[in-house]
Design a protein around this motif. Sequence first.
Motif, mmCIF file in Angstrom:
data_model
loop_
_atom_site.group_PDB
_atom_site.id
_atom_site.type_symbol
_atom_site.label_atom_id
_atom_site.label_comp_id
_atom_site.label_asym_id
_atom_site.label_seq_id
_atom_site.Cartn_x
_atom_site.Cartn_y
_atom_site.Cartn_z
ATOM 1 N N GLN A 70 31.125 29.454 63.418
ATOM 2 C CA GLN A 70 31.496 30.052 64.789
ATOM 3 C C GLN A 70 31.172 28.957 65.954
ATOM 4 O OE1 GLN A 70 29.262 33.228 66.374
ATOM 5 N NE2 GLN A 70 31.035 33.503 67.967
ATOM 6 N N GLU A 71 30.266 28.235 65.772
ATOM 7 C CA GLU A 71 30.123 27.097 66.632
ATOM 8 C C GLU A 71 31.242 25.910 66.766
ATOM 9 O OE1 GLU A 71 25.105 27.289 66.889
ATOM 10 O OE2 GLU A 71 26.262 25.684 66.036
ATOM 11 N N ASP B 192 23.136 31.741 59.064
ATOM 12 C CA ASP B 192 23.190 30.389 59.539
ATOM 13 C C ASP B 192 24.720 29.946 59.214
ATOM 14 O OD1 ASP B 192 20.814 30.219 60.256
ATOM 15 O OD2 ASP B 192 20.223 28.738 58.779
ATOM 16 N N ALA B 193 25.331 30.273 58.371
ATOM 17 C CA ALA B 193 26.550 29.782 57.922
ATOM 18 C C ALA B 193 27.691 30.545 58.771
ATOM 19 C CB ALA B 193 27.073 30.115 56.400
ATOM 20 N N ARG B 194 27.388 31.701 59.051
ATOM 21 C CA ARG B 194 28.264 32.514 60.331
ATOM 22 C C ARG B 194 28.226 31.710 61.532
ATOM 23 N NH1 ARG B 194 26.169 38.097 57.631
ATOM 24 N NH2 ARG B 194 27.903 38.125 55.991
ATOM 25 N N GLY C 135 27.016 26.870 54.391
ATOM 26 C CA GLY C 135 28.354 26.785 54.384
ATOM 27 C C GLY C 135 29.016 25.370 54.574
ATOM 28 N N GLY C 136 28.203 24.255 54.613
ATOM 29 C CA GLY C 136 28.676 23.025 55.122
ATOM 30 C C GLY C 136 29.869 22.573 54.102
ATOM 31 N N ASN C 137 29.671 22.799 52.950
ATOM 32 C CA ASN C 137 30.673 22.192 52.052
ATOM 33 C C ASN C 137 32.313 22.938 52.389
ATOM 34 O OD1 ASN C 137 29.224 20.438 50.330
ATOM 35 N ND2 ASN C 137 28.322 22.238 49.489
ATOM 36 N N LEU C 138 32.062 24.090 52.794
ATOM 37 C CA LEU C 138 33.375 24.945 52.944
ATOM 38 C C LEU C 138 33.909 24.735 54.294
ATOM 39 C CD1 LEU C 138 32.123 28.402 51.773
ATOM 40 C CD2 LEU C 138 34.009 27.023 50.644
ATOM 41 N N LEU C 139 33.352 23.953 55.188
ATOM 42 C CA LEU C 139 33.805 23.705 56.549
ATOM 43 C C LEU C 139 35.310 22.741 56.536
ATOM 44 C CD1 LEU C 139 33.685 24.026 59.747
ATOM 45 C CD2 LEU C 139 32.390 21.979 59.720
ATOM 46 N N LYS D 123 37.106 29.216 60.427
ATOM 47 C CA LYS D 123 37.143 30.724 59.995
ATOM 48 C C LYS D 123 36.675 30.536 58.600
ATOM 49 C CE LYS D 123 41.163 32.039 62.482
ATOM 50 N NZ LYS D 123 42.777 32.334 62.212
ATOM 51 N N GLY D 124 35.636 31.681 58.113
ATOM 52 C CA GLY D 124 35.134 31.680 56.793
ATOM 53 C C GLY D 124 34.477 33.140 56.806
ATOM 54 N N HIS D 125 34.660 33.581 55.482
ATOM 55 C CA HIS D 125 33.747 35.030 55.221
ATOM 56 C C HIS D 125 32.507 34.525 54.336
ATOM 57 C CE1 HIS D 125 33.616 39.155 54.465
ATOM 58 N NE2 HIS D 125 33.455 38.881 52.934
ATOM 59 N N PHE D 126 31.711 35.248 54.748
ATOM 60 C CA PHE D 126 30.278 34.911 54.058
ATOM 61 C C PHE D 126 29.392 36.273 53.534
ATOM 62 C CE2 PHE D 126 31.148 31.067 56.706
ATOM 63 C CZ PHE D 126 31.043 30.270 55.643
#
Length: 131
Positions: free
Chosen positions: A78-79, A72-74, A47-51, A83-86
Amino acid sequence: MQSRQLNRRQYFNELATTSEKYFISYIQQYRQVGKGTNVLEIGCGDGGNLLPFSRMGCNVVGVDMAEERIRDARIFFQENGAKGHFIASDVFQVEELKYQFDLIVCHDVIEHIADKDSFMRKCKQLLKTGG
């Protein structure tokens, strides 16, 4: 595989930096991106590209076939207080996301897909009108 790819947190942070520094500025030459923009990444990995998109107020969704990457993305989101949905799935199997996105990101993905015509048709199904 490089050592930076084995350290998932480091790789996540490197992708976030690249996305913020290069992807977003490139995309914004053609389309405004910001609060309320619905962004999908197909093959999102950790999920790094989405941060950076999430930090800008975009609604982000990531799909990846690897359950451990989605897990890991979740955790990483969180860390980072983001916010994101995976979703752990093959994007060809995901039906609930049709016609929702303003923007689709695919980084290091298309070369792994055998049927590119079907993939592009699937992407079109996931985009809103004008996306």
